[in-house]
Design a protein around this motif. Structure first.
Motif, mmCIF file in Angstrom:
data_model
loop_
_atom_site.group_PDB
_atom_site.id
_atom_site.type_symbol
_atom_site.label_atom_id
_atom_site.label_comp_id
_atom_site.label_asym_id
_atom_site.label_seq_id
_atom_site.Cartn_x
_atom_site.Cartn_y
_atom_site.Cartn_z
ATOM 1 N N ALA A 241 60.521 56.120 38.045
ATOM 2 C CA ALA A 241 61.955 56.421 38.003
ATOM 3 C C ALA A 241 62.223 57.860 38.422
ATOM 4 O O ALA A 241 63.154 58.133 39.194
ATOM 5 N N VAL A 242 61.416 58.788 37.939
ATOM 6 C CA VAL A 242 61.585 60.198 38.312
ATOM 7 C C VAL A 242 61.447 60.355 39.818
ATOM 8 O O VAL A 242 62.252 61.038 40.468
ATOM 9 N N ARG A 243 60.435 59.717 40.388
ATOM 10 C CA ARG A 243 60.194 59.841 41.833
ATOM 11 C C ARG A 243 61.343 59.241 42.636
ATOM 12 O O ARG A 243 61.806 59.843 43.622
ATOM 13 N N VAL A 244 61.828 58.061 42.242
ATOM 14 C CA VAL A 244 62.901 57.405 42.989
ATOM 15 C C VAL A 244 64.198 58.204 42.893
ATOM 16 O O VAL A 244 64.920 58.358 43.885
ATOM 17 N N PHE A 245 64.509 58.735 41.727
ATOM 18 C CA PHE A 245 65.706 59.580 41.592
ATOM 19 C C PHE A 245 65.600 60.796 42.500
ATOM 20 O O PHE A 245 66.583 61.208 43.124
ATOM 21 N N ARG A 246 64.414 61.394 42.544
ATOM 22 C CA ARG A 246 64.225 62.586 43.380
ATOM 23 C C ARG A 246 64.368 62.230 44.862
ATOM 24 O O ARG A 246 64.998 62.969 45.630
#
Length: 484
Positions: A241-246
């Motif tokens: 989730a962190v990677r996709v948001f970034r």
């Protein structure tokens, strides 16, 4: 309420000598609130904090004594109390819940008002029997949502999502969609993004609210759909989730099941909290200790000792092998004592280069800059980097030995060979350090472990041992027939 009005309100309850207390307004507010608490004027207390931000009230509650914090929390209106509760540390949340244990109705109101994702974050940290007791206080709708969210694996996106969102149909007109948003938007986590679903709640698109507002009222929703959206799976890891948001620069992302059915949404505030938690954990592991489960100041002393001692023992035992390696080359050291002078120089250079490489690669893996498939690219870069860095340090070391040897006679008649030995050893040790530091995170990732576990101290210990072998092997080759 402005700061001036709030001060006027409080003037009847507390008079503050500003000459005696030349302090920040936040501290002054704490003194004022404590004075009202001690005077028992709960109405003035409620009005005093009515316009404060939830985070400000939470910070104040966290500073107050145990009895006072519960009194302040009790006077807050239901919606405000729920918003404040979300900002409190978990330990303070537990204490307040325990205080409200005998106020069943008040406790039920609080739990039912909490956002589903924040309620899940609180409940998952509690013992099972306490969680069940609190779940029984929820109304049927909220209990169903809470049980469903708690049913997802720990560290998964499902634990982060909320079911408070607005969904519309593609065959609605824009006017119908806006009426629906006005009706249900107040209960949504965010209305910046509106989700378009077909029958069975299968997600087909997400629309920015401005796209809907700017569209013609009689146009159908499908006329402004692009059907290009990004979604998370409920079973995805939180780091995903962190990677996709970034990557996509979003404020909220939908969460679906394997069939594309919309289950909930994840908002940026929850992902930022995860990113901070993951970064803190990685930094602690890089420092050579187990990640702390609580903030440093709230971690019990003996827990802190235990978390640090385990890795220290492992590293200490590893460093014992350095002494073993030194003993293996005891004869060489006895014949050429001068070699021992450069042991700290050699092994520290290798350890430093290894720590640098490990830190770079661990972070690159964490943020998705490299993947397991990039190991060969990384190895080639680190071989060249190791040779270049080793050459630089070797040149500096050779220059230093040459100056001391030529002008001060510090290293005897064979100072040139000693300088070459140190220079060549530095190239080999730094090269090995960069390779070990860059490849160990890949190995850990491939084995399913956290790459941060190949921490800088661990890499340094490994390179210390092998660095001695490289150093004395080079010395044996270059100094045979002279010093050895």
């Amino acid at each position: 309420m402005t700061g001036r009005n709030r001060s006027s309100l409080l003037s009847s309850t507390l008079t503050v000598n500003t000459e005696k207390w030349p302090i920040m307004p936040s501290y002054l507010s704490k003194l004022e609130v404590e004075a009202i608490l001690h005077n028992g004027d709960l109405r003035a207390l409620r009005e005093a904090v009515a316009e404060w931000e939830p985070s400000e009230i939470a910070a104040l509650i966290d500073q107050l004594q145990e009895r006072d914090d519960a009194v302040l929390f009790r006077v807050l209106p239901r919606e405000q109390a729920a918003a404040v509760f979300e900002y409190l540390p978990h330990e303070k949340q537990e204490a307040l819940i325990e205080t409200l244990a005998n106020e069943r109705e008040r406790l039920a109101d609080l739990l039912n008002t909490l956002a589903p994702d924040d309620r899940t974050a609180f409940l998952e940290e509690l013992p099972g029997e306490v969680t069940q007791r609190l779940l029984n206080l929820l109304n049927p709708k909220e209990r169903e949502a809470a049980v469903r969210l708690l049913g997802y694996p720990e560290e998964s996106v499902g634990r982060l999502m909320t079911t408070d969102y607005v969904a519309i149909r593609p065959d609605w007109t824009i006017e119908q969609a806006l009426r629906h948003i006005r009706r249900f938007g107040k209960d949504s986590e965010t209305i910046n993004v509106i989700y378009v679903v077909e029958r069975g709640f299968r997600l087909v698109d997400d629309l920015r609210i401005r796209e809907i507002i700017l569209a013609a009222p009689d146009a159908e929703v499908r006329s402004i759909m692009g059907e290009m959206f990004v979604a998370l799976r409920a079973t995805d890891d939180r780091e995903t989730a962190v990677r996709v948001f970034r990557e996509h620069d979003r404020m909220a992302l939908p969460v679906t099941d394997s069939d594309g059915v919309l289950l909930g949404i994840v908002t940026i505030d929850d992902v930022l909290a995860v990113a901070e938690e993951e970064a803190t954990e990685d930094i602690q592991k890089l420092g050579g200790l187990e990640a702390l489960d609580e903030p440093y100041v709230r971690t019990p002393f003996w827990t802190l000792i235990k978390k640090r001692a385990r890795w220290l023992i492992v590293l200490f035992v590893g460093e014992m092998l350095t002494a073993t390696a030194m003993g293996y080359f005891e004869d060489e050291i006895a014949r050429a004592v001068v070699l021992a002078l450069f042991v700290p120089l050699i092994i520290s250079s290798g350890g430093n280069s290894g720590s640098q490489a490990a830190s770079l690669i661990i972070r690159a893996l964490a943020v998705g800059e490299v993947t397991l498939r990039d190991w060969w690219l990384v190895m080639r870069r680190e071989v060249l980097s190791g040779l270049a860095l080793g050459g630089i340090l070797g040149s500096v070391g050779f220059l230093r030995i040459s100056i001391w040897g030529a002008f001060l006679g510090a290293y005897g008649e064979h100072w040139l060979l000693i300088g070459l030995t140190v220079a060549c050893s530095l190239v080999g040790v730094v090269l090995w350090g960069t390779l070990a530091g860059s490849m160990l995170p890949f190995v850990m990732k491939r084995l399913g472990a956290d790459p941060a576990a190949s921490s800088a101290p661990f890499v340094a210990t490994l390179v210390d041992i092998t660095g001695l072998v490289i150093y004395f092997t080079v010395a044996a080759l270059l100094l045979r027939g002279t010093l050895l």
